[in-house]
Design a protein around this motif. Structure first.
Motif, mmCIF file in Angstrom:
data_model
loop_
_atom_site.group_PDB
_atom_site.id
_atom_site.type_symbol
_atom_site.label_atom_id
_atom_site.label_comp_id
_atom_site.label_asym_id
_atom_site.label_seq_id
_atom_site.Cartn_x
_atom_site.Cartn_y
_atom_site.Cartn_z
ATOM 1 N N VAL A 110 -2.594 2.618 -4.435
ATOM 2 C CA VAL A 110 -1.809 3.872 -4.397
ATOM 3 C C VAL A 110 -2.708 5.024 -3.980
ATOM 4 O O VAL A 110 -3.748 5.259 -4.592
ATOM 5 N N SER A 111 -2.326 5.728 -2.908
ATOM 6 C CA SER A 111 -3.043 6.955 -2.556
ATOM 7 C C SER A 111 -2.056 8.114 -2.644
ATOM 8 O O SER A 111 -0.832 7.891 -2.618
ATOM 9 N N THR A 112 -2.596 9.320 -2.774
ATOM 10 C CA THR A 112 -1.690 10.461 -2.992
ATOM 11 C C THR A 112 -2.021 11.602 -2.039
ATOM 12 O O THR A 112 -3.144 11.732 -1.572
ATOM 13 N N ASP A 136 0.867 -1.184 0.000
ATOM 14 C CA ASP A 136 0.000 0.000 0.000
ATOM 15 C C ASP A 136 0.900 1.229 0.000
ATOM 16 O O ASP A 136 1.677 1.419 0.947
ATOM 17 N N VAL A 137 0.800 2.026 -1.025
ATOM 18 C CA VAL A 137 1.759 3.129 -1.180
ATOM 19 C C VAL A 137 1.061 4.488 -1.100
ATOM 20 O O VAL A 137 0.064 4.726 -1.782
ATOM 21 N N THR A 138 1.586 5.351 -0.253
ATOM 22 C CA THR A 138 1.132 6.740 -0.195
ATOM 23 C C THR A 138 2.207 7.605 -0.835
ATOM 24 O O THR A 138 3.350 7.625 -0.367
ATOM 25 N N VAL A 139 1.832 8.281 -1.909
ATOM 26 C CA VAL A 139 2.794 9.168 -2.581
ATOM 27 C C VAL A 139 2.545 10.597 -2.112
ATOM 28 O O VAL A 139 1.437 11.108 -2.226
ATOM 29 N N VAL A 140 3.580 11.209 -1.573
ATOM 30 C CA VAL A 140 3.488 12.611 -1.180
ATOM 31 C C VAL A 140 4.354 13.397 -2.154
ATOM 32 O O VAL A 140 5.558 13.149 -2.260
#
Ligand SMILES: C[S@@+](CC[C@H](N)C(=O)[O-])C[C@H]1O[C@@H](n2cnc3c(N)ncnc32)[C@H](O)[C@@H]1O
Length: 232
Positions: free
Chosen positions: A86-88, A64-68
């Motif tokens: 993927v959440s941003t 589970d990837v959070t891209v900032v």
């Protein structure tokens, strides 16, 4: 994907990573990343993750990837790639607070972009969003390398922020509460970062055959993996 975007650092942009140098770097960076991220499902934060060059392959492997990222353009491109894992967050990583603690933080080719903090403060911020025992994987420019010296000699504008030598990165990591797991070298190529030269694969095999990646003192880029102590 049709790309009407002004965002440069995309995996499908020929002026970004869709060229011989970009493919070489992506191959090496991804291999290093996968060697240091557990195969079990992880909560990953990609700090300055751009349009998902590494968020996508990590999500495809079940993480589970959070891209900032501060660039709306980059995140627009990533949204079009539509991955449910993927959440941003469109924000300045340095000013954001995060509720959940992550298993892994990655910062690939983004460290020199964080211009308003020292390396130590940056690493301390990353430490604060990791769970105890969590991992930090990043790439960084080496201020001691021949490539950096060459750029300076030619009077080229060098990136000045958070660019240090291998031992300086180690010291900053230790001060922020990390244990170094491994360091490797990258980009022993006499080409521009966006070059499409046919000679890139040849230089890549020379780099491999001579184990130049192990010569950290002179390596233009460094791949670094560290771990937050599990006992606090
Ligand atoms: C060279 S790109 C690398 C992108 C991605 N990590 C990759 O390897 O494909 C650097 C990224 O850092 C982002 N960035 C710069 N300053 C930032 C900040 N303060 N907070 C979040 N992202 C930032 C830029 O928008 C850009 O997407």
């Amino acid at each position: 994907m049709n790309l009407p975007s002004t965002y440069l650092w995309d995996i499908e942009n020929p002026k970004g990573y869709a060229n011989a140098m970009g493919r070489y770097k992506t191959r090496r960076e991804l291999a290093f990343l996968l060697a240091h991220v557990s195969e079990a499902r992880q909560r990953v934060m990609d700090a300055g993750g751009g349009s998902g060059r590494f968020a996508m392959p990590l999500a495809e492997r079940g993480h589970d990837v959070t891209v900032v990222d501060i660039s709306q353009d980059a995140l627009r491109l990533l949204h079009r790639r539509k991955h449910p894992r993927v959440s941003t967050r469109c924000a300045d990583f340095l000013r954001q607070t995060f509720d959940n603690q992550f298993d892994v933080v990655i910062a690939i080719e983004s460290i020199p972009s964080f211009t308003s903090v020292t390396l130590e403060d940056l690493f301390a911020k990353i430490h604060s969003v990791l769970r105890p025992g969590g991992r930090f994987v990043f790439t960084a420019l080496n201020s001691r390398s021949w490539r950096h010296a060459l750029h300076t000699l030619r009077g080229r504008k060098c990136v000045r922020y958070n660019v240090a030598g291998p031992t300086d990165y180690q010291t900053a990591l230790r001060k922020a509460g990390f244990e170094l797991l491994s360091m490797d070298g990258l980009m022993w190529m006499p080409f521009a970062v966006t070059s499409n030269s046919r000679l890139v694969p040849l230089f890549e095999s020379i780099e491999r055959a001579l184990h130049l990646n192990r010569w950290l003192g002179q390596s233009p880029w460094l791949l670094v993996a560290a771990q937050r102590s599990s006992i606090e």
